[in-house]
Design a protein around this motif. Structure first.
Motif, PDB file in Angstrom:
ATOM      1  N   ILE A   1      57.261 -37.931  13.201  1.00  0.00           N
ATOM      2  CA  ILE A   1      57.985 -36.845  12.418  1.00  0.00           C
ATOM      3  C   ILE A   1      57.475 -35.423  12.433  1.00  0.00           C
ATOM      4  O   ILE A   1      56.199 -35.608  12.031  1.00  0.00           O
TER       5      ILE A   1
ATOM      6  N   PRO B   1      63.230 -32.749   8.265  1.00  0.00           N
ATOM      7  CA  PRO B   1      62.631 -33.652   9.169  1.00  0.00           C
ATOM      8  C   PRO B   1      63.285 -34.175  10.373  1.00  0.00           C
ATOM      9  O   PRO B   1      64.386 -34.326  10.366  1.00  0.00           O
TER      10      PRO B   1
ATOM     11  N   TRP C   1      62.681 -36.400  14.358  1.00  0.00           N
ATOM     12  CA  TRP C   1      61.928 -37.223  14.851  1.00  0.00           C
ATOM     13  C   TRP C   1      61.675 -36.634  16.465  1.00  0.00           C
ATOM     14  O   TRP C   1      62.400 -36.584  17.198  1.00  0.00           O
TER      15      TRP C   1
ATOM     16  N   SER D   1      66.752 -38.557  13.388  1.00  0.00           N
ATOM     17  CA  SER D   1      65.775 -39.468  12.902  1.00  0.00           C
ATOM     18  C   SER D   1      65.685 -40.373  13.961  1.00  0.00           C
ATOM     19  O   SER D   1      65.998 -40.569  15.003  1.00  0.00           O
TER      20      SER D   1
END
Length: 227
Positions: free
Chosen positions: A4, A17, A19, A32
């Motif tokens: 992250i 955030p 990934w 994500s």
């Protein structure tokens, strides 16, 4: 490498955030980890990017395709940013080396340019880490040994990476020297060695035409007749 990172989206949403996955020289990001199988939100080839350390934010790094795209990300800690910087720099270098093997003429100048860019990146990082150590060592609250150990560990890792990149830069520079000479069409050095009534021309490499040697022989033969 994957994990992250906080990506700058816009002034309304700010840092969000995401990934990130670094694989075979391509950095991709997803909303994500769970959505990593559904297609990425964006991706960049690191061989075409500049990787910049932010001058004041110790957690931030910028991935820039000159004139096209900017990706601003922040790590959760200085050590995490260090790990990403090393991984991204290595992937970028490998991408340039791969392109160099495929097309030497077009990519050798790019290779040394990339290494110089990486050296500037690590130099900026070194300056920030030295400053961090100074702050820890002179803190009014006293010396924090654990924090000092962390800072010196990061500095040591960056120094090793800097030296390795510098060595690569020297190797590339040395390999370019004969490449530049050959591409510029320069003739090799000529050494004339007398052998009786004639002179033979020897070179430190191929490329001397037979007519040049014949002219040398003619000049030497004429000189011997005059005496």
């Amino acid at each position: 490498m994957q994990g992250i990172l906080w990506k700058w989206t816009n002034y309304w949403m700010g840092w969000q955030p995401r990934w990130f996955i670094l694989d075979e020289g391509v950095l991709s990001y997803y909303t994500s980890e769970a959505e990593a199988t559904q297609g990425c939100k964006g991706s960049v080839s690191l061989s075409a990017c500049d990787i910049n350390v932010h001058p004041s934010d110790n957690l931030r790094l910028d991935i820039v395709i000159p004139g096209e795209q900017h990706i601003y990300v922040r790590a959760s800690s200085t050590s995490e940013r260090q790990a990403w910087l090393v991984a991204l720099g290595t992937a970028k270098a490998q991408g340039v080396e791969s392109r160099t093997r495929k097309s030497i003429d077009s990519t050798r100048p790019d290779a040394i340019k990339t290494k110089k860019s990486e050296l500037r990146l690590y130099c900026d990082l070194l300056m920030q880490q030295v400053h961090s150590i100074k702050e820890v060592a002179t803190a009014e609250s006293g010396l924090d040994i654990a924090k000092l150990d962390q800072c010196t560990g990061l500095l040591s890792a960056t120094c090793e990476t800097f030296i390795k990149t510098l060595e690569d830069c020297v190797k590339i520079s040395n390999s370019i020297s004969p490449y530049v000479q050959a591409s510029s069409g320069q003739l090799p050095n000529i050494v004339v060695v007398p052998t009786g009534n004639t002179s033979k021309a020897y070179t430190n490499g191929a490329g001397i035409a037979g007519s040049k040697e014949q002219k040398l022989r003619s000049v030497s033969h004429s000189s011997s007749l005059e005496h």
